[in-house]
Scaffold this motif. Structure first.
Motif, PDB file in Angstrom:
ATOM      1  N   ALA A 191      16.482  -3.469  23.553  1.00  0.00           N
ATOM      2  CA  ALA A 191      15.250  -2.070  22.351  1.00  0.00           C
ATOM      3  C   ALA A 191      16.522  -1.246  21.789  1.00  0.00           C
ATOM      4  CB  ALA A 191      16.153  -1.170  23.879  1.00  0.00           C
ATOM      5  N   ALA A 192      17.893  -2.369  21.748  1.00  0.00           N
ATOM      6  CA  ALA A 192      18.386  -1.375  20.604  1.00  0.00           C
ATOM      7  C   ALA A 192      18.285  -2.130  19.371  1.00  0.00           C
ATOM      8  CB  ALA A 192      20.176  -1.440  20.258  1.00  0.00           C
ATOM      9  N   GLN A 193      18.320  -3.992  19.247  1.00  0.00           N
ATOM     10  CA  GLN A 193      17.555  -4.565  18.328  1.00  0.00           C
ATOM     11  C   GLN A 193      16.776  -4.406  17.392  1.00  0.00           C
ATOM     12  OE1 GLN A 193      18.749  -8.240  20.448  1.00  0.00           O
ATOM     13  NE2 GLN A 193      20.261  -8.486  18.805  1.00  0.00           N
ATOM     14  N   GLY A 194      15.737  -4.264  18.892  1.00  0.00           N
ATOM     15  CA  GLY A 194      14.478  -3.270  18.143  1.00  0.00           C
ATOM     16  C   GLY A 194      14.590  -2.486  16.945  1.00  0.00           C
ATOM     17  N   PHE A 195      15.300  -0.941  18.008  1.00  0.00           N
ATOM     18  CA  PHE A 195      15.578   0.191  17.141  1.00  0.00           C
ATOM     19  C   PHE A 195      16.463  -0.101  15.378  1.00  0.00           C
ATOM     20  CE2 PHE A 195      17.963   3.399  16.781  1.00  0.00           C
ATOM     21  CZ  PHE A 195      16.960   5.067  16.407  1.00  0.00           C
ATOM     22  N   ALA A 196      16.858  -1.307  15.507  1.00  0.00           N
ATOM     23  CA  ALA A 196      17.548  -1.783  14.499  1.00  0.00           C
ATOM     24  C   ALA A 196      16.207  -1.942  13.673  1.00  0.00           C
ATOM     25  CB  ALA A 196      18.367  -2.024  14.856  1.00  0.00           C
ATOM     26  N   THR A 197      15.154  -3.187  13.781  1.00  0.00           N
ATOM     27  CA  THR A 197      14.968  -3.834  13.135  1.00  0.00           C
ATOM     28  C   THR A 197      13.839  -2.480  12.410  1.00  0.00           C
ATOM     29  OG1 THR A 197      14.828  -5.859  14.091  1.00  0.00           O
ATOM     30  CG2 THR A 197      12.693  -5.217  13.182  1.00  0.00           C
ATOM     31  N   ALA A 198      13.552  -1.392  12.828  1.00  0.00           N
ATOM     32  CA  ALA A 198      12.817  -0.871  12.687  1.00  0.00           C
ATOM     33  C   ALA A 198      13.189   0.365  11.116  1.00  0.00           C
ATOM     34  CB  ALA A 198      11.894   0.435  13.550  1.00  0.00           C
ATOM     35  N   HIS A 199      14.589   0.611  11.997  1.00  0.00           N
ATOM     36  CA  HIS A 199      15.240   1.031  10.532  1.00  0.00           C
ATOM     37  C   HIS A 199      15.417  -0.056   8.869  1.00  0.00           C
ATOM     38  CE1 HIS A 199      16.400   4.817  11.984  1.00  0.00           C
ATOM     39  NE2 HIS A 199      17.965   4.499  12.849  1.00  0.00           N
ATOM     40  N   LEU A 200      16.364  -0.996   9.218  1.00  0.00           N
ATOM     41  CA  LEU A 200      15.844  -2.318   8.723  1.00  0.00           C
ATOM     42  C   LEU A 200      15.138  -2.141   8.116  1.00  0.00           C
ATOM     43  CD1 LEU A 200      19.409  -3.342  10.084  1.00  0.00           C
ATOM     44  CD2 LEU A 200      18.896  -1.581   7.956  1.00  0.00           C
ATOM     45  N   THR A 238      22.212  -6.133   0.860  1.00  0.00           N
ATOM     46  CA  THR A 238      21.471  -7.238   1.491  1.00  0.00           C
ATOM     47  C   THR A 238      20.547  -7.180   2.781  1.00  0.00           C
ATOM     48  OG1 THR A 238      24.074  -7.302   1.290  1.00  0.00           O
ATOM     49  CG2 THR A 238      23.457  -7.977   3.894  1.00  0.00           C
ATOM     50  N   CYS A 239      19.837  -5.911   2.870  1.00  0.00           N
ATOM     51  CA  CYS A 239      19.363  -5.581   4.427  1.00  0.00           C
ATOM     52  C   CYS A 239      18.485  -5.848   3.343  1.00  0.00           C
ATOM     53  CB  CYS A 239      19.786  -3.803   4.371  1.00  0.00           C
ATOM     54  SG  CYS A 239      20.644  -3.599   5.622  1.00  0.00           S
ATOM     55  N   LEU A 240      18.330  -5.364   2.469  1.00  0.00           N
ATOM     56  CA  LEU A 240      16.199  -6.341   1.704  1.00  0.00           C
ATOM     57  C   LEU A 240      16.342  -7.414   2.100  1.00  0.00           C
ATOM     58  CD1 LEU A 240      15.918  -3.911  -1.303  1.00  0.00           C
ATOM     59  CD2 LEU A 240      14.623  -3.290   0.806  1.00  0.00           C
ATOM     60  N   ASP A 241      16.840  -7.943   1.552  1.00  0.00           N
ATOM     61  CA  ASP A 241      17.323  -9.529   1.713  1.00  0.00           C
ATOM     62  C   ASP A 241      16.756 -10.407   2.633  1.00  0.00           C
ATOM     63  OD1 ASP A 241      17.146 -10.266  -1.721  1.00  0.00           O
ATOM     64  OD2 ASP A 241      19.668  -9.973  -1.421  1.00  0.00           O
ATOM     65  N   ALA A 242      17.173  -9.583   3.996  1.00  0.00           N
ATOM     66  CA  ALA A 242      17.852 -10.227   5.502  1.00  0.00           C
ATOM     67  C   ALA A 242      16.127  -9.657   6.043  1.00  0.00           C
ATOM     68  CB  ALA A 242      18.636  -8.931   6.153  1.00  0.00           C
ATOM     69  N   TRP A 254      22.975   0.981  11.800  1.00  0.00           N
ATOM     70  CA  TRP A 254      22.137  -0.253  12.442  1.00  0.00           C
ATOM     71  C   TRP A 254      22.455  -1.363  12.449  1.00  0.00           C
ATOM     72  CZ3 TRP A 254      21.526   1.081  17.370  1.00  0.00           C
ATOM     73  CH2 TRP A 254      21.380   2.720  17.588  1.00  0.00           C
ATOM     74  N   ALA A 255      22.572  -1.562  10.663  1.00  0.00           N
ATOM     75  CA  ALA A 255      23.581  -3.723  10.114  1.00  0.00           C
ATOM     76  C   ALA A 255      23.641  -4.031  11.123  1.00  0.00           C
ATOM     77  CB  ALA A 255      23.782  -3.439   9.392  1.00  0.00           C
ATOM     78  N   SER A 256      25.175  -3.995  11.920  1.00  0.00           N
ATOM     79  CA  SER A 256      25.177  -5.018  12.482  1.00  0.00           C
ATOM     80  C   SER A 256      24.680  -5.123  14.311  1.00  0.00           C
ATOM     81  CB  SER A 256      26.716  -4.484  13.116  1.00  0.00           C
ATOM     82  OG  SER A 256      26.980  -2.951  13.637  1.00  0.00           O
ATOM     83  N   ALA A 257      23.839  -4.370  14.448  1.00  0.00           N
ATOM     84  CA  ALA A 257      23.140  -4.244  15.866  1.00  0.00           C
ATOM     85  C   ALA A 257      22.381  -5.159  15.197  1.00  0.00           C
ATOM     86  CB  ALA A 257      22.740  -3.036  16.128  1.00  0.00           C
ATOM     87  N   ALA A 258      21.834  -4.976  13.992  1.00  0.00           N
ATOM     88  CA  ALA A 258      20.470  -5.877  13.789  1.00  0.00           C
ATOM     89  C   ALA A 258      21.155  -7.402  13.448  1.00  0.00           C
ATOM     90  CB  ALA A 258      19.623  -5.347  13.224  1.00  0.00           C
ATOM     91  N   GLY A 259      22.183  -7.983  13.666  1.00  0.00           N
ATOM     92  CA  GLY A 259      22.977  -8.894  12.970  1.00  0.00           C
ATOM     93  C   GLY A 259      23.066  -9.334  11.954  1.00  0.00           C
ATOM     94  N   VAL A 260      23.383  -8.254  10.749  1.00  0.00           N
ATOM     95  CA  VAL A 260      22.842  -8.514   9.633  1.00  0.00           C
ATOM     96  C   VAL A 260      24.532  -7.772   8.960  1.00  0.00           C
ATOM     97  CG1 VAL A 260      22.102  -7.538   6.863  1.00  0.00           C
ATOM     98  CG2 VAL A 260      20.985  -7.400   8.936  1.00  0.00           C
TER      99      VAL A 260
END
Length: 361
Positions: free
Chosen positions: A297-306, A202-206, A350-356
């Motif tokens: 900043a939390a969203q950008g941080f989560a984006t790096a992880h995902l 799911t995260c790859l598809d996002a 961190w998926a939920s923080a990035a909206g996934v």
């Protein structure tokens, strides 16, 4: 890309003699040590020299695009030129106190290739990474916001990397294939549960959704490859950064995310409290911006992880394991598998923080 033999001491001495720089005129090259990283596409050499009066000095000579290929298979057509652009620009001089680059970096040309010659800062880079040092790094990383604030036109510089979190999206198909193959591999089938495999798919598809959201976040100058291997703290606690090939414009929080993502894999000791580090970074960033940027900043941080973190681990990371690149010893294989598993699970947190939504079917 052409594979070339590394330049010898005589060649390097000739290059130094034909260009002006902080090295002494008439400097003799005493030794050359190959430091080229296993995943890089540049030749990186430690060069010991002596001046005519006998004073020794240590230099790093970097030749981008030397010819090395790797599983990372970068699709960035600026990768071989961006660091030279960076050191040839005024951006290093705009970094605020608390951030530093290798001193006396000089860009020269020789036989059609670009060479970057800079002082060796190995002492700072070879420090022991601890959670306390990571906290200082979080504070210092926030300072990358300053140049773009004081000089807004800087972020429009054409050669800066854009959307670095998409740098490895071309590995997403391999990531899906590798996840699907786990169930049929006795060595790897216990790496993730079936629920975790579904969430990772799911995260790859996002990726497209994450990219779209990231472009809406406040932008900052980013190092783009901020990991413990590319950073150190000097004796004044300034964050010294090397390897600026991915320097660019990205969302706030992204650089801290890459650092945390590969902290343990690249030699960090102790467990990091990611929430606490993000809070330190977010408060420092908000103070610099004079507005509350903790949530973006939390969203950008989560984006790096995902994106960056997952795409590297599930693509070339798992491919390397499946092809036997890390099976020389059981310990080496176990280390890589542990990084893939722990890094991916931290990303999922961190998926939920990035909206996934990883629970949807």
């Amino acid at each position: 890309m052409i594979d070339r033999g590394l330049p010898d001491a005589e060649t390097i001495e000739t290059v130094l003699a034909s260009h002006e720089g902080a090295w002494d005129a008439g400097a003799r090259v005493l030794s050359v040590q190959d430091l080229s990283p296993g995943l890089g596409q540049a030749a990186v050499l430690r060069v010991s020299t002596t001046a005519p009066d006998g004073r020794p000095s240590q230099w790093i000579v970097k030749i981008p695009g030397w010819g090395h290929q790797s599983l990372l298979d970068s699709r960035d057509n600026q990768l071989d030129r961006r660091e030279a652009h960076f050191f040839g620009s005024n951006i290093p001089g705009l970094l605020p106190r608390g951030l530093a680059t290798p001193p006396d970096a000089t860009v020269v040309s020789h036989n059609g290739l670009t060479w970057i010659v800079m002082r060796d800062i190995g002492t700072a880079l070879h420090q022991r990474w601890t959670p306390a040092a990571a906290t200082t790094t979080a504070l210092r990383t926030a300072l990358l916001y300053v140049p773009g604030t004081l000089h807004p036109d800087l972020l429009d510089t054409p050669w800066l990397e854009r959307e670095g979190y998409t740098a490895y999206t071309h590995h997403i198909p391999a990531g899906h294939d590798n996840l699907d193959a786990l169930a049929h591999d006795p060595q790897l089938k216990a790496l993730f549960t079936s629920e975790q495999v579904h969430a990772l798919h799911t995260c790859l598809d996002a990726a497209a959704k994450l990219s779209s959201r990231a472009t809406e976040l406040p932008a900052t100058l980013v190092h783009g490859d901020l990991t413990p291997r590319n950073a150190g703290l000097d004796r004044y606690s300034a964050l010294v950064l090397i390897d600026w090939e991915h320097v660019g414009v990205g969302p706030v929080g992204f650089d801290l995310g890459t650092f945390v993502s590969l902290y343990r894999a690249f030699g960090g000791h102790g467990e990091l409290d990611e929430l606490a580090l993000l809070e330190v970074y977010g408060r420092a960033l908000s103070d610099l911006a004079d507005t509350d940027l903790r949530h973006p900043a939390a969203q950008g941080f989560a984006t790096a992880h995902l994106t960056w973190g997952l795409h590297l681990r599930l693509g070339p990371g798992l491919t390397a394991v499946r092809q036997g690149f890390h099976s020389e010893t059981p310990e080496e294989l176990a280390s890589h598998l542990d990084d893939i598993r722990s890094g991916c699970l931290r990303a999922l947190s961190w998926a939920s923080a990035a909206g996934v939504d990883t629970a949807g079917h």
